[in-house]
Design a protein around this motif. Sequence first.
Motif, PDB file in Angstrom:
ATOM      1  N   ARG A 176      91.722  83.581  40.673  1.00  0.00           N
ATOM      2  CA  ARG A 176      92.040  82.955  39.378  1.00  0.00           C
ATOM      3  C   ARG A 176      93.414  83.419  38.896  1.00  0.00           C
ATOM      4  O   ARG A 176      94.176  82.627  38.348  1.00  0.00           O
ATOM      5  N   CYS A 177      93.722  84.700  39.109  1.00  0.00           N
ATOM      6  CA  CYS A 177      95.033  85.235  38.715  1.00  0.00           C
ATOM      7  C   CYS A 177      96.145  84.524  39.472  1.00  0.00           C
ATOM      8  O   CYS A 177      97.132  84.080  38.882  1.00  0.00           O
ATOM      9  N   LEU A 178      95.988  84.425  40.778  1.00  0.00           N
ATOM     10  CA  LEU A 178      97.015  83.778  41.597  1.00  0.00           C
ATOM     11  C   LEU A 178      97.154  82.302  41.239  1.00  0.00           C
ATOM     12  O   LEU A 178      98.267  81.774  41.159  1.00  0.00           O
ATOM     13  N   ALA A 179      96.036  81.642  40.966  1.00  0.00           N
ATOM     14  CA  ALA A 179      96.063  80.227  40.602  1.00  0.00           C
ATOM     15  C   ALA A 179      96.756  79.995  39.256  1.00  0.00           C
ATOM     16  O   ALA A 179      97.338  78.935  39.028  1.00  0.00           O
ATOM     17  N   SER A 180      96.717  80.992  38.376  1.00  0.00           N
ATOM     18  CA  SER A 180      97.357  80.849  37.067  1.00  0.00           C
ATOM     19  C   SER A 180      98.857  81.127  37.112  1.00  0.00           C
ATOM     20  O   SER A 180      99.553  80.945  36.121  1.00  0.00           O
ATOM     21  N   GLY A 181      99.343  81.575  38.273  1.00  0.00           N
ATOM     22  CA  GLY A 181     100.777  81.819  38.410  1.00  0.00           C
ATOM     23  C   GLY A 181     101.173  83.270  38.538  1.00  0.00           C
ATOM     24  O   GLY A 181     102.356  83.587  38.608  1.00  0.00           O
ATOM     25  N   MET A 182     100.197  84.161  38.574  1.00  0.00           N
ATOM     26  CA  MET A 182     100.516  85.579  38.765  1.00  0.00           C
ATOM     27  C   MET A 182     100.895  85.815  40.224  1.00  0.00           C
ATOM     28  O   MET A 182     100.439  85.115  41.122  1.00  0.00           O
ATOM     29  N   ASP A 183     101.720  86.817  40.426  1.00  0.00           N
ATOM     30  CA  ASP A 183     102.135  87.178  41.776  1.00  0.00           C
ATOM     31  C   ASP A 183     101.157  88.151  42.429  1.00  0.00           C
ATOM     32  O   ASP A 183     101.069  88.218  43.654  1.00  0.00           O
ATOM     33  N   ASP A 184     100.455  88.897  41.606  1.00  0.00           N
ATOM     34  CA  ASP A 184      99.577  89.937  42.132  1.00  0.00           C
ATOM     35  C   ASP A 184      98.629  90.367  41.027  1.00  0.00           C
ATOM     36  O   ASP A 184      98.797  89.982  39.864  1.00  0.00           O
ATOM     37  N   VAL A 185      97.649  91.172  41.381  1.00  0.00           N
ATOM     38  CA  VAL A 185      96.726  91.756  40.404  1.00  0.00           C
ATOM     39  C   VAL A 185      96.357  93.150  40.884  1.00  0.00           C
ATOM     40  O   VAL A 185      96.208  93.374  42.088  1.00  0.00           O
ATOM     41  N   ILE A 186      96.282  94.083  39.957  1.00  0.00           N
ATOM     42  CA  ILE A 186      95.845  95.441  40.291  1.00  0.00           C
ATOM     43  C   ILE A 186      94.642  95.802  39.427  1.00  0.00           C
ATOM     44  O   ILE A 186      94.485  95.287  38.327  1.00  0.00           O
ATOM     45  N   MET A 187      93.819  96.646  39.992  1.00  0.00           N
ATOM     46  CA  MET A 187      92.561  97.005  39.339  1.00  0.00           C
ATOM     47  C   MET A 187      92.682  98.324  38.575  1.00  0.00           C
ATOM     48  O   MET A 187      93.387  99.230  38.997  1.00  0.00           O
ATOM     49  N   LYS A 188      91.968  98.394  37.452  1.00  0.00           N
ATOM     50  CA  LYS A 188      91.842  99.634  36.688  1.00  0.00           C
ATOM     51  C   LYS A 188      90.648 100.405  37.235  1.00  0.00           C
ATOM     52  O   LYS A 188      89.682  99.783  37.679  1.00  0.00           O
ATOM     53  N   PRO A 189      90.642 101.690  37.184  1.00  0.00           N
ATOM     54  CA  PRO A 189      91.768 102.503  36.731  1.00  0.00           C
ATOM     55  C   PRO A 189      92.912 102.415  37.727  1.00  0.00           C
ATOM     56  O   PRO A 189      92.693 102.423  38.943  1.00  0.00           O
ATOM     57  N   VAL A 190      94.121 102.285  37.202  1.00  0.00           N
ATOM     58  CA  VAL A 190      95.302 102.124  38.042  1.00  0.00           C
ATOM     59  C   VAL A 190      95.648 103.457  38.698  1.00  0.00           C
ATOM     60  O   VAL A 190      95.779 104.469  38.028  1.00  0.00           O
ATOM     61  N   VAL A 191      95.776 103.407  40.014  1.00  0.00           N
ATOM     62  CA  VAL A 191      96.188 104.574  40.786  1.00  0.00           C
ATOM     63  C   VAL A 191      97.711 104.604  40.780  1.00  0.00           C
ATOM     64  O   VAL A 191      98.358 103.567  40.971  1.00  0.00           O
ATOM     65  N   LEU A 192      98.287 105.766  40.570  1.00  0.00           N
ATOM     66  CA  LEU A 192      99.734 105.894  40.464  1.00  0.00           C
ATOM     67  C   LEU A 192     100.456 105.303  41.676  1.00  0.00           C
ATOM     68  O   LEU A 192     101.462 104.605  41.531  1.00  0.00           O
ATOM     69  N   GLN A 193      99.941 105.510  42.868  1.00  0.00           N
ATOM     70  CA  GLN A 193     100.587 104.967  44.066  1.00  0.00           C
ATOM     71  C   GLN A 193     100.560 103.441  44.060  1.00  0.00           C
ATOM     72  O   GLN A 193     101.523 102.797  44.455  1.00  0.00           O
ATOM     73  N   THR A 194      99.474 102.861  43.578  1.00  0.00           N
ATOM     74  CA  THR A 194      99.384 101.397  43.488  1.00  0.00           C
ATOM     75  C   THR A 194     100.436 100.862  42.520  1.00  0.00           C
ATOM     76  O   THR A 194     101.136  99.883  42.823  1.00  0.00           O
ATOM     77  N   LEU A 195     100.564 101.501  41.370  1.00  0.00           N
ATOM     78  CA  LEU A 195     101.567 101.082  40.395  1.00  0.00           C
ATOM     79  C   LEU A 195     102.967 101.235  40.976  1.00  0.00           C
ATOM     80  O   LEU A 195     103.804 100.336  40.848  1.00  0.00           O
ATOM     81  N   SER A 196     103.219 102.336  41.640  1.00  0.00           N
ATOM     82  CA  SER A 196     104.521 102.566  42.277  1.00  0.00           C
ATOM     83  C   SER A 196     104.822 101.484  43.308  1.00  0.00           C
ATOM     84  O   SER A 196     105.940 100.952  43.367  1.00  0.00           O
ATOM     85  N   ASP A 197     103.828 101.126  44.113  1.00  0.00           N
ATOM     86  CA  ASP A 197     104.006 100.078  45.126  1.00  0.00           C
ATOM     87  C   ASP A 197     104.347  98.737  44.485  1.00  0.00           C
ATOM     88  O   ASP A 197     105.220  98.011  44.961  1.00  0.00           O
ATOM     89  N   VAL A 198     103.657  98.403  43.397  1.00  0.00           N
ATOM     90  CA  VAL A 198     103.907  97.135  42.693  1.00  0.00           C
ATOM     91  C   VAL A 198     105.316  97.124  42.109  1.00  0.00           C
ATOM     92  O   VAL A 198     106.044  96.140  42.247  1.00  0.00           O
ATOM     93  N   LEU A 199     105.709  98.221  41.478  1.00  0.00           N
ATOM     94  CA  LEU A 199     107.044  98.290  40.887  1.00  0.00           C
ATOM     95  C   LEU A 199     108.120  98.151  41.957  1.00  0.00           C
ATOM     96  O   LEU A 199     109.122  97.459  41.768  1.00  0.00           O
ATOM     97  N   GLU A 200     107.900  98.776  43.090  1.00  0.00           N
ATOM     98  CA  GLU A 200     108.861  98.672  44.199  1.00  0.00           C
ATOM     99  C   GLU A 200     108.879  97.257  44.778  1.00  0.00           C
ATOM    100  O   GLU A 200     109.945  96.690  45.031  1.00  0.00           O
ATOM    101  N   ARG A 201     107.716  96.684  44.986  1.00  0.00           N
ATOM    102  CA  ARG A 201     107.606  95.353  45.586  1.00  0.00           C
ATOM    103  C   ARG A 201     108.312  94.292  44.750  1.00  0.00           C
ATOM    104  O   ARG A 201     108.947  93.376  45.288  1.00  0.00           O
ATOM    105  N   TYR A 202     108.191  94.393  43.437  1.00  0.00           N
ATOM    106  CA  TYR A 202     108.724  93.344  42.570  1.00  0.00           C
ATOM    107  C   TYR A 202     110.010  93.753  41.844  1.00  0.00           C
ATOM    108  O   TYR A 202     110.452  93.065  40.923  1.00  0.00           O
ATOM    109  N   SER A 203     110.617  94.845  42.272  1.00  0.00           N
ATOM    110  CA  SER A 203     111.879  95.278  41.689  1.00  0.00           C
ATOM    111  C   SER A 203     112.974  94.282  42.038  1.00  0.00           C
ATOM    112  O   SER A 203     113.037  93.777  43.160  1.00  0.00           O
TER     113      SER A 203
END
Length: 93
Positions: A63-90
Amino acid sequence: VLLERLKKQWVPLILTDLHMPVMDGWSAAINIRALEADGAFANKAPLHIVGVTADTVLGTRERCLASGMDDVIMKPVVLQTLSDVLERYSPES
């Protein structure tokens, strides 16, 4: 507020909670993509939208991707996951 702010100040990445009170993340993504389609961010790098949720309902990612989002991450957010997302979409990536 988000949409008005984006019209004035473009950002390369938006992290949006899916279950916000005024405008949920899905609606935000749809509206942001509509602004893009109307040329609101012409001559800008692609704007990336990442949903953030604790939602475990089957089909949430799709549903997220269909609405136009590029990605989705799950809570609780793991620091490495957030870091990966920030790097990927920088914009420098």
